[in-house]
Design a protein around this motif. Structure first.
Motif, short mmCIF file in Angstrom:
data_model
loop_
_atom_site.label_atom_id
_atom_site.label_comp_id
_atom_site.label_asym_id
_atom_site.label_seq_id
_atom_site.Cartn_x
_atom_site.Cartn_y
_atom_site.Cartn_z
N UNK A 1 -53.60 -37.17 -15.46
CA UNK A 1 -52.55 -37.22 -14.69
C UNK A 1 -51.15 -36.78 -15.77
N UNK A 2 -50.38 -36.21 -14.88
CA UNK A 2 -48.95 -35.84 -15.71
C UNK A 2 -48.00 -36.92 -16.01
N UNK A 3 -48.05 -37.19 -17.24
CA UNK A 3 -47.08 -38.34 -17.67
C UNK A 3 -45.43 -37.88 -17.52
N UNK A 4 -45.00 -39.51 -16.86
CA UNK A 4 -43.87 -39.66 -16.63
C UNK A 4 -43.12 -40.23 -17.63
N UNK A 5 -41.71 -39.36 -18.07
CA UNK A 5 -40.74 -39.79 -19.08
C UNK A 5 -39.39 -40.46 -17.72
N UNK A 6 -38.90 -41.39 -18.20
CA UNK A 6 -37.90 -41.41 -17.63
C UNK A 6 -36.13 -41.70 -18.26
N UNK A 7 -35.65 -40.39 -17.84
CA UNK A 7 -34.81 -40.99 -18.19
C UNK A 7 -33.97 -41.43 -18.40
N UNK A 8 -32.92 -42.90 -19.18
CA UNK A 8 -32.62 -43.73 -19.16
C UNK A 8 -30.85 -43.16 -18.73
N UNK A 9 -30.05 -42.48 -19.18
CA UNK A 9 -28.58 -41.89 -19.20
C UNK A 9 -27.90 -42.40 -18.44
N UNK A 10 -29.15 -42.77 -16.62
CA UNK A 10 -27.12 -43.30 -15.26
C UNK A 10 -27.17 -45.05 -16.63
N UNK A 11 -28.29 -45.05 -16.31
CA UNK A 11 -28.12 -46.77 -17.30
C UNK A 11 -27.23 -47.09 -18.15
N UNK A 12 -26.65 -46.00 -18.92
CA UNK A 12 -26.09 -46.05 -20.20
C UNK A 12 -24.36 -46.08 -19.24
N UNK A 13 -24.54 -44.73 -18.34
CA UNK A 13 -22.95 -44.35 -17.81
C UNK A 13 -22.77 -45.34 -17.08
N UNK A 14 -23.75 -45.90 -16.54
CA UNK A 14 -23.49 -47.55 -15.67
C UNK A 14 -22.47 -48.19 -16.31
N UNK A 15 -23.47 -48.63 -17.99
CA UNK A 15 -23.10 -49.28 -19.16
C UNK A 15 -20.98 -49.87 -19.50
N UNK A 16 -21.48 -48.20 -19.99
CA UNK A 16 -19.92 -47.60 -20.21
C UNK A 16 -18.54 -47.13 -18.78
N UNK A 17 -19.35 -47.38 -17.99
CA UNK A 17 -18.06 -47.52 -17.07
C UNK A 17 -17.40 -49.00 -16.75
N UNK A 18 -17.84 -49.78 -17.52
CA UNK A 18 -16.88 -50.96 -17.63
C UNK A 18 -16.96 -51.41 -18.80
#
Length: 237
Positions: free
Chosen positions: A1-18
């Motif tokens: 199985x190919x491993x899935x690494x989830x990049x969470x940058x966009x979650x931080x972008x949403x946090x920083x927006x507010x």
């Protein structure tokens, strides 16, 4: 199985927006791992417009799968990586003002620099990967730097696949085979999505890991994060 690494940058972008701490990137990483993802990726940039350097330290305490930190190895970034000692560091030649990664390393021009950085990281037991365009010369140059893996820059594939051109996979297949011959592990990332990931995984040999962030978070707005993570895992089996 190919491993899935989830990049969470966009979650931080949403946090920083507010401002404040919602959504919380640490809580998100914990949840995503519980959903089955085999890794967490972050890509801090010097202006900290999404992931902050402090996030990188905070995440070290909760990432129990693979922890992959991407970025341009400027002094501040490299000092942080050597202090945290993640599972993997992925070296990316980002310009300071780049909106997102837009090119791989010229591993021939920057061979000496990349070799020095890779050596420093490997002394700390950090697996080291170089972000590269799907060009055989760049793969061969990467092997000469002493890194453990390459990450294939997949934007060109994603654009061509969306237009119906499946032949765009050819250079990735050739580069993966060459990298394997040279003893390099093979990662891939950038603009991979639920639409194009299965074909990429089926066609590219020796693929170890994909890092997916932007598309995965966008798809989750419509279908929910647990469902989307599960779909990626199914397509990568």
């Amino acid at each position: 199985m190919v491993r899935l690494s989830v990049n969470i940058n966009k979650i931080a972008t949403l946090r920083n927006a507010r401002g404040g701490d919602m959504p919380n990137v640490v809580a998100a990483a914990v949840a995503i791992q519980k959903m089955g993802a085999q890794g967490i990726t972050i890509h801090p940039r010097p202006d900290e417009r999404h992931i902050r350097y402090q996030d990188a330290y905070d995440l070290k305490e909760v990432v129990t799968t693979e922890y992959n930190i991407e970025g341009n190895p400027i002094d501040a970034f490299l000092d942080m990586v050597l202090a945290i000692q993640p599972t993997q560091v992925t070296l990316v030649p980002d310009a300071v003002d780049a909106i997102t990664s837009n090119a791989g390393w010229d591993t021939l021009v920057h061979k000496s620099f990349l070799s020095e950085v890779a050596s420093e990281c490997k002394k700390k037991g950090i697996r080291t990967s170089i972000f590269v365009d799907p060009e055989l010369a760049m793969i061969e140059g990467a092997a000469e730097t002493g890194v453990d893996r390459i990450e294939l820059y997949t934007e060109a594939y994603a654009k061509e696949y969306a237009s119906g051109n499946k032949e765009a996979i050819a250079p990735y297949v050739a580069c993966a085979n060459r990298a394997h011959e040279l003893g390099l592990g093979i990662n891939a990332g950038h603009d991979l999505s639920l639409e194009n990931i299965a074909y990429f995984k089926e066609q590219v040999p020796h693929l170890a890991e994909v890092s997916i962030g932007h598309a995965l978070i966008c798809e989750s707005l419509y279908e929910g994060l647990p469902s989307v993570v599960k779909q990626y895992l199914n397509k990568l089996q």
